[in-house]
Design a protein around this motif. Structure first.
Motif, short mmCIF file in Angstrom:
data_model
loop_
_atom_site.label_atom_id
_atom_site.label_comp_id
_atom_site.label_asym_id
_atom_site.label_seq_id
_atom_site.Cartn_x
_atom_site.Cartn_y
_atom_site.Cartn_z
N LEU A 20 29.38 -4.12 22.89
CA LEU A 20 28.04 -3.71 23.56
C LEU A 20 28.38 -3.04 24.90
CD1 LEU A 20 25.03 -2.91 23.70
CD2 LEU A 20 24.78 -5.06 24.43
N GLY A 21 29.16 -4.00 25.77
CA GLY A 21 29.42 -3.69 27.11
C GLY A 21 30.33 -2.47 27.25
N ARG A 22 31.34 -2.48 26.35
CA ARG A 22 32.44 -1.51 26.41
C ARG A 22 31.65 0.04 26.08
NH1 ARG A 22 35.67 -4.94 23.58
NH2 ARG A 22 35.26 -4.43 21.60
N ARG A 23 30.39 -0.11 25.28
CA ARG A 23 29.62 1.13 24.75
C ARG A 23 29.14 1.85 26.26
NH1 ARG A 23 27.47 -0.89 20.60
NH2 ARG A 23 25.40 -0.64 21.14
N TYR A 24 28.80 0.88 27.13
CA TYR A 24 28.07 1.35 28.24
C TYR A 24 29.11 1.24 29.54
CZ TYR A 24 23.37 1.13 26.19
OH TYR A 24 22.51 1.29 25.67
N THR A 40 18.15 0.44 32.12
CA THR A 40 17.17 -0.13 31.48
C THR A 40 17.63 0.17 29.67
OG1 THR A 40 16.09 2.24 31.56
CG2 THR A 40 14.75 0.45 32.55
N GLU A 41 18.52 1.18 29.52
CA GLU A 41 18.88 1.54 28.27
C GLU A 41 19.67 -0.03 27.82
OE1 GLU A 41 18.45 5.18 30.41
OE2 GLU A 41 19.84 3.23 30.98
N LEU A 42 20.66 -0.41 28.68
CA LEU A 42 21.50 -1.64 28.16
C LEU A 42 20.56 -2.73 28.22
CD1 LEU A 42 24.01 -2.96 27.85
CD2 LEU A 42 24.53 -3.16 30.21
N TRP A 43 19.69 -2.87 29.08
CA TRP A 43 18.72 -4.00 28.93
C TRP A 43 18.02 -4.01 27.67
CZ3 TRP A 43 17.83 -8.29 32.12
CH2 TRP A 43 16.84 -8.72 31.80
N SER A 44 17.57 -2.85 27.17
CA SER A 44 16.76 -2.59 25.86
C SER A 44 17.46 -3.00 24.74
CB SER A 44 16.16 -1.33 25.79
OG SER A 44 15.11 -0.85 26.80
N GLU A 45 18.71 -2.44 24.75
CA GLU A 45 19.45 -2.74 23.62
C GLU A 45 20.12 -3.97 23.39
OE1 GLU A 45 23.44 -0.57 21.16
OE2 GLU A 45 22.71 0.44 23.03
N ALA A 46 20.45 -4.70 24.86
CA ALA A 46 20.78 -6.07 24.72
C ALA A 46 19.70 -7.04 24.11
CB ALA A 46 21.15 -6.43 25.88
N ALA A 47 18.57 -6.69 24.45
CA ALA A 47 17.25 -7.56 24.17
C ALA A 47 17.12 -7.27 22.43
CB ALA A 47 16.07 -6.94 24.70
N LYS A 48 17.30 -5.80 21.99
CA LYS A 48 17.09 -5.62 20.80
C LYS A 48 18.03 -6.35 19.58
CE LYS A 48 16.56 -1.32 19.94
NZ LYS A 48 16.80 0.11 19.67
N LEU A 49 19.17 -6.61 20.15
CA LEU A 49 20.35 -7.36 19.51
C LEU A 49 20.05 -8.82 19.66
CD1 LEU A 49 23.34 -4.79 20.39
CD2 LEU A 49 22.37 -5.29 18.34
N GLY A 50 19.12 -9.07 20.34
CA GLY A 50 18.68 -10.67 20.59
C GLY A 50 19.64 -11.50 21.62
N GLU A 76 30.30 -11.57 29.44
CA GLU A 76 31.04 -10.46 28.71
C GLU A 76 30.49 -9.30 29.13
OE1 GLU A 76 33.80 -10.61 26.79
OE2 GLU A 76 33.88 -12.65 26.94
N LEU A 77 29.27 -9.03 29.36
CA LEU A 77 28.69 -7.77 30.00
C LEU A 77 29.49 -7.35 31.45
CD1 LEU A 77 24.98 -7.66 29.37
CD2 LEU A 77 26.71 -6.49 28.06
N GLY A 78 29.63 -8.70 32.30
CA GLY A 78 30.37 -8.45 33.58
C GLY A 78 31.75 -8.06 33.42
N ALA A 79 32.46 -8.52 32.35
CA ALA A 79 33.93 -8.27 32.13
C ALA A 79 34.02 -6.78 31.66
CB ALA A 79 34.45 -9.17 30.95
N ALA A 80 32.90 -6.46 31.19
CA ALA A 80 32.86 -4.79 30.52
C ALA A 80 32.40 -3.79 31.93
CB ALA A 80 31.83 -4.78 29.49
N GLY A 81 32.07 -4.87 32.98
CA GLY A 81 31.77 -3.77 34.02
C GLY A 81 30.17 -3.47 34.43
N CYS A 82 29.28 -4.03 33.43
CA CYS A 82 27.89 -3.65 33.57
C CYS A 82 27.26 -4.88 33.55
CB CYS A 82 27.54 -2.71 32.36
SG CYS A 82 28.38 -3.21 30.83
N PRO A 83 27.46 -6.03 34.53
CA PRO A 83 26.47 -7.26 34.40
C PRO A 83 25.12 -6.95 34.60
CG PRO A 83 27.59 -7.00 36.27
CD PRO A 83 28.14 -5.92 35.45
#
Length: 386
Positions: A20-24, A40-50, A76-83
């Motif tokens: 997920l992180g790599r996609r953003y 908000t897009e990343l927040w919403s998708e991370a939420a939707k995936l649980g 892991e989101l941080g390691a992808a550059g989008c914490p």
């Protein structure tokens, strides 16, 4: 689960969040910061995936896991550059406190929304004079019939502009002793007398910082979270996860910077050899990797102890993990920028902004010096100078 080796479920969760992180990625977050909007897009998708509510009870829409799982998501989101900084606050501090100490009504009102990302809650402890010292907090709550009246000031409170409410740490008078003890109140964003002012930060972040004023904010009895007499126990039920999550934030950031530097050191060729072949470049990167791994081990231990219900041991480990991760993060970012030379300061490589961001892990939510105080007094039994 062992605090040392990860389960298959954790390994799978790590891989899924990393995907997920790599996609953003870093560019998504820096664009959001530059445009002054929230991710908000990343927040919403991370939420939707649980992923956002992975630590919250299943009965209220969460994943039924613990801080171990939530810290893994943030790392892991941080390691992808989008914490996502609000993960430290909304599900980790506020969600945990409400899940552990809230009334049935509070749990039903807040936990499903915190889990699915549709609601967020900020956390207000730091004050202009007291800092994060819970013994010196001056925000006070006094009874007025069945209601509470909350008065005080808070500073450096993240994300108040997007949060539906703020979990505010105030102090009430102990009827028996007359001394003040900490209590937690849910303050809705639109409560009368609840004001906010954005702080002009040099630090670039999607989440804004605010100074709050509470001027006789009237709250119903149901705004108090937990037992009025539980005091520090309830407060540290939120602060220990905050330290673990700050460690995850720092480790993820350090890993991102290190991966950029390693990639560059493999490809950048001077005098017919990649610069990574030179030990003066390679050894500091290897050292940064070791220190990040060591910090992660302590973070995993802290999360394991917390999720096991051992609050005292978790407090010590969470402080140590936060200290180790902050130091490792600053060193990793510094070495990454140094490895790239002038390129490390360009927008293209996305590392220069981390020089400022990495300092946050040393400063917040508690400074490294206060952690050293804690360890010297609590762990080593040395006397206090104050």
């Amino acid at each position: 689960m062992s605090p040392v080796t990860e389960t298959e479920e954790h390994t799978a969760l790590r891989a899924a969040v990393a995907a997920l992180g790599r996609r953003y990625g870093r560019a998504y977050l820096t664009d959001a910061i530059r445009e002054g909007r929230h991710p908000t897009e990343l927040w919403s998708e991370a939420a939707k995936l649980g992923y956002l509510g992975v630590n919250l009870p299943e009965a209220y829409g969460g994943g039924g896991g613990g801080i171990a799982e939530l810290s893994l998501v943030l790392e892991e989101l941080g390691a992808a550059g989008c914490p996502l900084l609000m993960m430290v606050v909304s599900p980790a501090i506020c969600g945990t406190v409400i899940a552990r100490f809230g009334t049935e009504e509070q749990k039903r009102a807040w936990l499903p929304g915190l889990a699915d990302g549709s609601r967020t809650m900020a956390f207000g402890i730091t004050e202009p004079d007291a800092g994060s010292n819970s013994h010196r907090i001056t925000t006070t709550a006094r009874r007025d019939g069945a209601d509470w009246l909350l008065t005080g000031r808070k500073v450096f409170i993240s994300g108040v502009d997007i949060a539906d409410a703020t979990l505010v740490v105030g102090r009430t008078e102990d009827a028996r002793t007359g001394s003040l003890k900490p209590c937690l109140f849910i303050v809705p964003r639109d409560a009368e007398g609840f004001g906010r002012r954005q702080i002009d930060m040099e630090l670039q972040s999607a989440e804004k910082q605010f100074e709050l004023t509470l001027d006789d904010v009237r709250l119903p009895a149901g705004a108090l979270v937990g037992d009025e007499d539980a005091g520090l126990l309830q407060l540290f039920a939120g602060l220990n996860p905050e330290r673990v999550m700050t460690a995850a934030f720092a480790i993820g950031m350090g890993r991102f910077a290190l991966s950029r530097a390693v990639e560059y050191a493999r490809e950048r060729t001077v005098w017919k050899a990649p610069i990574g072949a030179h030990q003066a470049v390679a050894h500091p990167l290897a050292q940064a990797h070791i220190e990040l791994e060591l910090a992660r081990l302590m973070m995993q231990k802290a999360a394991f102890l917390y999720d096991s219900g051992d609050d005292v041991a978790a407090g010590e480990a969470a402080n140590m993990a936060k200290y180790a991760a902050g130091e490792a993060c600053v060193k990793a970012v510094d070495q990454a920028v140094h490895t790239l030379g002038g390129n490390g300061l360009t927008r293209e490589f996305g590392l220069a902004s981390l020089i400022t961001a990495s300092r946050v892990a040393r400063i917040a939510p508690v400074s490294r010096e206060m952690i050293l105080n804690y360890v010297s007094h609590q762990s080593l039994g040395l006397p206090k100078s104050y």
